[in-house]
Design a protein around this motif. Structure first.
Motif, mmCIF file in Angstrom:
data_model
loop_
_atom_site.group_PDB
_atom_site.id
_atom_site.type_symbol
_atom_site.label_atom_id
_atom_site.label_comp_id
_atom_site.label_asym_id
_atom_site.label_seq_id
_atom_site.Cartn_x
_atom_site.Cartn_y
_atom_site.Cartn_z
ATOM 1 N N PHE A 1 0.863 -1.186 0.000
ATOM 2 C CA PHE A 1 0.000 0.000 0.000
ATOM 3 C C PHE A 1 0.897 1.233 0.000
ATOM 4 O O PHE A 1 0.771 2.110 0.851
ATOM 5 N N GLU B 1 -0.682 4.862 -0.579
ATOM 6 C CA GLU B 1 -1.488 5.187 0.597
ATOM 7 C C GLU B 1 -0.585 5.489 1.800
ATOM 8 O O GLU B 1 -0.859 6.414 2.574
ATOM 9 N N SER B 2 0.495 4.723 1.926
ATOM 10 C CA SER B 2 1.443 4.955 3.018
ATOM 11 C C SER B 2 2.121 6.308 2.873
ATOM 12 O O SER B 2 2.333 7.025 3.863
ATOM 13 N N GLU C 1 1.872 -9.480 9.398
ATOM 14 C CA GLU C 1 0.432 -9.628 9.633
ATOM 15 C C GLU C 1 -0.042 -8.700 10.742
ATOM 16 O O GLU C 1 -1.153 -8.152 10.666
ATOM 17 N N LEU D 1 0.072 -5.130 9.172
ATOM 18 C CA LEU D 1 -0.920 -5.053 8.102
ATOM 19 C C LEU D 1 -2.318 -4.904 8.695
ATOM 20 O O LEU D 1 -3.137 -4.123 8.181
ATOM 21 N N ARG D 2 -2.615 -5.655 9.759
ATOM 22 C CA ARG D 2 -3.924 -5.505 10.413
ATOM 23 C C ARG D 2 -4.115 -4.090 10.932
ATOM 24 O O ARG D 2 -5.193 -3.491 10.769
ATOM 25 N N TRP E 1 -2.653 -1.406 9.801
ATOM 26 C CA TRP E 1 -2.751 -0.516 8.650
ATOM 27 C C TRP E 1 -4.128 -0.586 8.014
ATOM 28 O O TRP E 1 -4.735 0.433 7.675
ATOM 29 N N MET E 2 -4.670 -1.791 7.869
ATOM 30 C CA MET E 2 -5.992 -1.946 7.273
ATOM 31 C C MET E 2 -7.060 -1.301 8.153
ATOM 32 O O MET E 2 -8.040 -0.733 7.652
ATOM 33 N N ASP E 3 -6.881 -1.366 9.461
ATOM 34 C CA ASP E 3 -7.818 -0.726 10.372
ATOM 35 C C ASP E 3 -7.781 0.793 10.195
ATOM 36 O O ASP E 3 -8.824 1.457 10.192
ATOM 37 N N LEU F 1 -6.867 2.365 7.423
ATOM 38 C CA LEU F 1 -7.449 2.661 6.108
ATOM 39 C C LEU F 1 -8.974 2.628 6.157
ATOM 40 O O LEU F 1 -9.639 3.488 5.547
ATOM 41 N N ARG F 2 -9.528 1.652 6.851
ATOM 42 C CA ARG F 2 -10.987 1.524 6.910
ATOM 43 C C ARG F 2 -11.636 2.738 7.552
ATOM 44 O O ARG F 2 -12.789 3.051 7.278
#
Length: 355
Positions: free
Chosen positions: A212, A215-216, A268, A271-272, A274-276, A278-279
């Motif tokens: 990403f 986005e980063s 992992e 990434l979790r 980061w995805m949180d 982003l959401r």
């Protein structure tokens, strides 16, 4: 109307409630008047680190900041006077972005107390492929046969079952992120590993994810209050050499997951996180990412054109938007944009002697 993001928050990005705050363009343009000038980038080889290093060198060069510069090449083993020039007049570094194993004690000794710490990681098997192709470690390349990668990973699995150690090649990102050396050379200490992961979570302000990347970059720009022009990039140090003996298929991937269990755990975890993050972003964030990609391509295409010509006197003007003030790109900007880390470091070392 969504509540705006608190860009003046000096805590960790992971601790900021980004989801309910969003941002409007006026806040972004106002905050770039006070950019963060003290940054430590934990440079992990083959994780877009050369590209990122160029961003930090260009920003610091423009702002006349003081860099932690290595004696040789693109970095040293650790951030100490054994591998790095002392700051001018023995004062504090503003930016550290060369290769150096993360050790918070060393970094705290030579950097400002308000330094923002940024790291970057990459999907482990993809990173392993790039690392092997570029670094070409002898203990793998010297294995005979048509598939040294599979053989290396297979033998590593056998050795791991006997010694219970963390392999340093399979887990090279963890090494640069400063995991204690004893986990690589002694029997695995799970408590030590768990404690160090918690330590990283509290000490690193932001962990970028290569998968990403744009986005980063945009998130980092917002965290640091930098202008859009400061984070434009070209992909540097991309390895184009292909060795037919080096195969990375599904069988190698399965063995690698065993060998690189620490890398996968790190990836992992972040990434979790980061995805949180982003959401919980407003639409403004994604609009900025799309705009950034468009401007970056204009910038890169212009610089590639300039690089292919001689004796030009041209420039590129980028109009203002909700996320940036108008700016002009010159041939000199393009030259720095494509300059390799070693050469740029040498130029900055000479400059620092006069600051």
């Amino acid at each position: 109307m969504p509540e705006r993001m608190d860009y003046n928050h000096r805590g960790r990005l992971w601790g900021v409630d980004l989801g309910s705050r969003g941002s409007d363009g006026h806040d972004i343009l106002r905050n770039i008047e006070d950019p963060v000038r003290h940054v430590a980038f934990i440079k992990v080889p083959k994780a877009a680190s050369t590209t990122m290093g160029n961003i930090f060198l260009r920003f610091g060069d423009e702002m006349n900041l003081k860099f932690a510069l290595p004696y040789n090449g693109s970095g040293g083993y650790v951030l100490t006077p054994k591998y790095f020039y002392l700051p001018p007049r023995n004062i504090t570094y503003d930016i550290a972005c060369a290769h150096a194993k993360y050790n918070r004690t060393d970094y705290d000794k030579y950097l400002h107390s308000d330094t923002k710490y940024i790291a970057i990681i990459r999907e482990p098997f993809s990173h392993f492929q790039s690392y092997i192709r570029y670094m070409r470690p002898k203990n793998l390349l010297n294995i005979s046969g048509e598939n040294p990668v599979f053989k290396f990973l297979f033998l590593n699995t056998i050795r791991r079952n006997k010694t219970n150690r963390v392999d340093i090649i399979c887990n090279s990102m963890a090494r640069y992120l400063g995991f204690p050396s004893e986990i690589f050379f002694k029997k695995r200490n799970q408590t030590l590993i768990d404690n160090y992961i918690r330590k990283l979570e509290t000490e690193i302000d932001f962990v970028m994810i290569v998968e990403f990347f744009d986005e980063s970059i945009v998130m980092m720009r917002r965290l640091l209050h930098w202008e859009l022009r400061h984070v434009l990039y070209s992909k540097l140090n991309v390895n184009k050499n292909i060795d037919a003996r080096l195969k990375f298929g599904s069988n190698e991937g399965k063995l690698h997951k065993i060998c690189a269990d620490l890398e996968y755990r790190l990836y992992e975890l972040f990434l979790r996180k980061w995805m949180d993050v982003l959401r919980r972003q407003s639409s403004d964030f994604y609009d900025e990412v799309a705009y950034f990609r468009k401007i970056r391509m204009k910038y890169e295409n212009f610089c590639l054109f300039v690089k292919s010509q001689t004796k030009l006197n041209v420039s590129l003007t980028i109009e203002g938007s909700s996320w940036n003030k108008p700016f002009t790109v010159t041939e000199g900007d393009c030259m720095k944009h494509h300059m390799d880390f070693d050469k740029y470091s040498q130029i900055l070392f000479k400059k620092q002697q006069t600051i």
